[in-house]
Design an enzyme around this catalytic site. Sequence first.
Site, short mmCIF file in Angstrom:
data_model
loop_
_atom_site.label_atom_id
_atom_site.label_comp_id
_atom_site.label_asym_id
_atom_site.label_seq_id
_atom_site.Cartn_x
_atom_site.Cartn_y
_atom_site.Cartn_z
N LYS B 73 -53.97 192.85 62.77
CA LYS B 73 -55.29 192.46 63.26
C LYS B 73 -55.42 190.94 63.27
CE LYS B 73 -60.18 193.64 62.38
NZ LYS B 73 -61.11 194.40 61.50
N SER B 148 -64.24 197.75 63.71
CA SER B 148 -63.86 196.55 64.41
C SER B 148 -62.36 196.39 64.67
CB SER B 148 -64.35 195.33 63.61
OG SER B 148 -63.65 195.24 62.38
N SER B 172 -64.26 199.77 59.31
CA SER B 172 -63.56 199.18 60.46
C SER B 172 -62.11 199.60 60.62
CB SER B 172 -63.61 197.65 60.38
OG SER B 172 -64.87 197.19 60.79
#
Lengths: 96, 474
Positions: B73, B148, B172
């Site tokens: 990420k 997310s 997330s």
Amino acid sequence: MENTQQIVERVAELSRLSFSEHEKNIFEVQFGKILHYIQTIENYDLAAVEPLTHIVTNQSSQRDDVPAECLTVDEALANAPKRNETFFKVPKVLQK
Amino acid sequence: MRLFSDSCTAVNKGTTTFTTITQDILRDIDQRQSLNHFLSVGKDSAIVQAQQSDERYAEEKPLALDGMVVAVKDNLSTRNFPTTCASKMLGEYRPVYDATVVERLAAHGAIIIGKTNMDEFAMGSSGENSAFGKTLHPLNGDYVPGGSSSGSAVAVAAGHAHASLGSDTGGSVRQPAAFCGIVGYKPSYGRLSRYGLVAFASSLDQVGIFAPDIPTTATMMDALSGHDANDATSANLAPTQAMATLDEYANKSLTIAVLPEEIIKDCSPEVLEVYKQCLDILQDNGITLLQAQIPANDAWIPTYYVLATAEASSNLARFDGIRYGFRAEINNDDDDIMTLTRSQGFGMEVKRRIMLGTYVLSAGHYDAYYKKAQQARRLIYDGYEHIFSQADALFLPTTPTTAFKFGEKLNDPIAMYLSDYFTVSANLAGIPAISIPAGNAANGFPVGMQLQTSLFQDERLLSIAHRFQQLFQS
């Protein structure tokens, strides 16, 4: 008691954020709704409850007082938007 | 999807190499660029790492993660890639150090394929809040993949990585894993180092793992966990032994707490149906179900949004346009560089949360919001302690609905926040939680089911999750 418009303006200033009038209008409506929603917490009797601040309660760890590897000046300045030799360059802050 | 164990078997048989697998993945990523799941791809570095894995395999001295293609990420610092947090604020930012988890990936032989798209600063539940465009659901481009950690979930679901790293502050990792039909694991708070993770809400943030299955998840966790002196909140515990204990709960008698009817009643019919089917499967396999008493469930989301935004407003104060990242152009002497930079650099959701956090921390409101939320957090933590004194784990849906359409919740923050209903409480209590695929709903989209257990019982969680995943697949 402040109204939502006053709250949004004051909090924007504290947050170092500025908004267009259009954004402000959207924001005020959303902000009012969100504040109303988070007041659900008020439904619980919390008077006698100790606040929980940290999940992991570590002892502060200590190490020997010897210099460790750290960033060089060039590394520390590598992402600076503007730099001048070994300094961060900023706009002048003192008014005439 | 691409199973790490299948790749290892094929390489061991000599039918392929990790270099070939990595080249295949790079080609696949290129062909499906429209998913917008990667913000940067490390073609050359990935091939070099794959060749090194092949060499160590040939010498029969493989490292724990040799050959595992991993996506990371874009809020985890990487020396060799930009780290943008999907924000204009960090659009040009290149860290001068690696996050501890990234350093450990490399030290164990993983192949880092690239950095993934996300909601800006990890704030969002749909992958729509990225300054570099939304991430698409791999099954249907009109639907959100969740967030997310949107790109990390899509990378694994599309077979463009064996596993990936995300971050989970309120769901997330688990929520996009559920939407995309893969495993998403949030370890106990403190179990994976946060050093190098760009902070959103420090007391809730935890690095998490995506994979198609539990063994890959466990292998990665064993390699990345363990104390880190660079993170003051890192738990002083040895690395997990999750692979060695994966079958510990395979035949044990289990008591599993389940949610009472009134808490799940707002779930969509599709999710409810799958939840009930799962409960039947568990009962048919001799697992004892116990109706859990959940105190303060109405306080989950409000408590989370008070604490998370308060911490975010403080953490994001560092973005001042002076030391790193974006700086707005100053046109006249009266311009405030900090206000201009922040107003132009942050997207709307980030601004909304900074504003809310600043408000709840401001004079006159601190006791009414922040302190009360910390007290409610204690109630939630104590509630879990009570549940786990009676049951081995809690079993609940990961999300109230399956993947939703783009734009559906974008203008209604509370509706968006409620999609985290079942996930935030684990972050508030710091406990480990995992989403496992539980089949598809009638609408064709995957449904994820969640397991949660006591703080630091990560091995137990993974072992029970392994058993459940096999039950739900059979």
